[in-house]
Scaffold this motif. Structure first.
Motif, PDB file in Angstrom:
ATOM      1  N   GLU A 248      46.033  55.074  21.167  1.00 37.04           N
ATOM      2  CA  GLU A 248      44.645  54.882  20.744  1.00 37.04           C
ATOM      3  C   GLU A 248      43.979  56.221  20.442  1.00 37.04           C
ATOM      4  OE1 GLU A 248      42.899  51.025  22.978  1.00 37.04           O
ATOM      5  OE2 GLU A 248      43.743  52.565  24.318  1.00 37.04           O
ATOM      6  N   TRP A 249      44.300  57.229  21.263  1.00 41.48           N
ATOM      7  CA  TRP A 249      43.725  58.557  21.015  1.00 41.48           C
ATOM      8  C   TRP A 249      44.193  59.115  19.683  1.00 41.48           C
ATOM      9  CZ3 TRP A 249      45.380  63.481  20.006  1.00 41.48           C
ATOM     10  CH2 TRP A 249      44.419  64.482  20.092  1.00 41.48           C
ATOM     11  N   GLU A 250      45.492  58.983  19.395  1.00 39.69           N
ATOM     12  CA  GLU A 250      46.043  59.485  18.139  1.00 39.69           C
ATOM     13  C   GLU A 250      45.371  58.811  16.943  1.00 39.69           C
ATOM     14  OE1 GLU A 250      47.968  61.884  17.479  1.00 39.69           O
ATOM     15  OE2 GLU A 250      49.009  62.382  19.345  1.00 39.69           O
ATOM     16  N   GLN A 251      45.115  57.516  17.049  1.00 34.71           N
ATOM     17  CA  GLN A 251      44.469  56.799  15.956  1.00 34.71           C
ATOM     18  C   GLN A 251      43.035  57.287  15.753  1.00 34.71           C
ATOM     19  OE1 GLN A 251      44.510  52.527  16.286  1.00 34.71           O
ATOM     20  NE2 GLN A 251      43.063  52.243  14.602  1.00 34.71           N
ATOM     21  N   ALA A 252      42.300  57.439  16.854  1.00 34.09           N
ATOM     22  CA  ALA A 252      40.923  57.909  16.756  1.00 34.09           C
ATOM     23  C   ALA A 252      40.866  59.337  16.210  1.00 34.09           C
ATOM     24  CB  ALA A 252      40.246  57.843  18.127  1.00 34.09           C
ATOM     25  N   ARG A 253      41.806  60.171  16.664  1.00 34.08           N
ATOM     26  CA  ARG A 253      41.835  61.565  16.175  1.00 34.08           C
ATOM     27  C   ARG A 253      42.167  61.600  14.687  1.00 34.08           C
ATOM     28  NH1 ARG A 253      40.597  65.222  14.312  1.00 34.08           N
ATOM     29  NH2 ARG A 253      41.175  67.421  14.547  1.00 34.08           N
ATOM     30  N   ALA A 254      43.081  60.734  14.245  1.00 33.84           N
ATOM     31  CA  ALA A 254      43.456  60.693  12.832  1.00 33.84           C
ATOM     32  C   ALA A 254      42.269  60.271  11.965  1.00 33.84           C
ATOM     33  CB  ALA A 254      44.630  59.744  12.631  1.00 33.84           C
ATOM     34  N   GLU A 255      41.469  59.338  12.455  1.00 27.33           N
ATOM     35  CA  GLU A 255      40.291  58.900  11.706  1.00 27.33           C
ATOM     36  C   GLU A 255      39.273  60.021  11.571  1.00 27.33           C
ATOM     37  OE1 GLU A 255      38.954  55.514  13.870  1.00 27.33           O
ATOM     38  OE2 GLU A 255      40.556  54.195  13.140  1.00 27.33           O
ATOM     39  N   LEU A 256      39.081  60.761  12.654  1.00 22.66           N
ATOM     40  CA  LEU A 256      38.156  61.890  12.603  1.00 22.66           C
ATOM     41  C   LEU A 256      38.686  62.983  11.684  1.00 22.66           C
ATOM     42  CD1 LEU A 256      35.633  63.393  13.567  1.00 22.66           C
ATOM     43  CD2 LEU A 256      36.957  64.180  15.549  1.00 22.66           C
ATOM     44  N   LEU A 257      40.002  63.184  11.673  1.00 26.82           N
ATOM     45  CA  LEU A 257      40.600  64.229  10.847  1.00 26.82           C
ATOM     46  C   LEU A 257      40.325  63.991   9.367  1.00 26.82           C
ATOM     47  CD1 LEU A 257      42.318  66.781  10.747  1.00 26.82           C
ATOM     48  CD2 LEU A 257      44.364  65.333  10.683  1.00 26.82           C
TER      49      LEU A 257
END
Length: 210
Positions: free
Chosen positions: A14-23
């Protein structure tokens, strides 16, 4: 601050997905900044007047603040009266570092203020700012001519021989974004912890420069 006022805990996926969206948003902002920088490099310039300031080693002209460089970044430190020093300008000046790095790009740095020279000299000594060149613009029209008035401003100048031109100026948030400590703080969960920020409920926040 509540003991529960902290980011939610999620799985690694979930963290990786949220970080990817912010990126995605961060990359868009970076490209926008690149376009702004390109536009900034294409700004015209305007010839600026000749000014003589009071420096710690005697009178110093605007041209002399360049030294041997062709570019000059000049910060106008707000004058708040006797025995008073602008907290925002103080915070900004504390962040000024790596002047040799600027010099490697042909850029000199200096600070001027409408404060009397003895007031500036005492404050520079008190704050340990020996590495930051300064001069007093008291008694000159420099601050007004730059549009700083009684406030603060960062100007960029260019010289051709001994003729000085202004190429750029910025104030308010334009100056704010240059600061190391605030830029890094913007990456942290609690941000700058200032009350104007859009933060989750319960985040620690205080008045700016409080």
């Amino acid at each position: 601050m509540s003991e529960t006022a902290m980011p939610p805990i999620v799985s690694a996926e979930e963290w990786e997905q949220a970080r990817a969206e912010l990126l995605v948003a961060e990359k868009a902002a970076t490209r926008a900044e690149d376009r702004l920088a390109a536009q900034r490099r294409r700004l015209p310039m305007v010839e600026f007047g000749k000014y003589t300031f009071a420096g710690p080693d005697g009178p110093v002209t605007l041209r002399e603040l360049f030294g041997e460089h062709r570019q000059l970044a000049l910060y106008q430190f707000m004058h708040s009266g006797p025995d008073h020093f602008c907290p925002g300008c103080t915070y900004f000046t504390k962040n000024v570092a790596n002047l040799p790095g600027l010099a490697a790009n042909g850029i000199a740095w200096a600070t001027v203020s409408d404060m009397p020279l003895d007031q500036m000299t005492g404050y520079w000594k008190q704050m340990g700012w020996e590495h930051i060149p300064f001069a007093s613009s008291a008694g000159t029209t420099f601050s007004a001519d730059c549009g700083a008035g009684g406030g603060f401003l960062l100007n960029m100048f260019f010289r051709d021989g001994d003729t000085v031109y202004r190429t750029y100026s910025t104030g308010q948030r334009g100056v704010d974004r240059l600061l190391f400590s605030t830029t890094v703080s913007d990456l942290a969960p609690y941000g700058r912890q200032e009350e104007w920020e859009d933060s989750p409920e319960g985040w620690p926040q205080e008045p700016t420069y409080g």
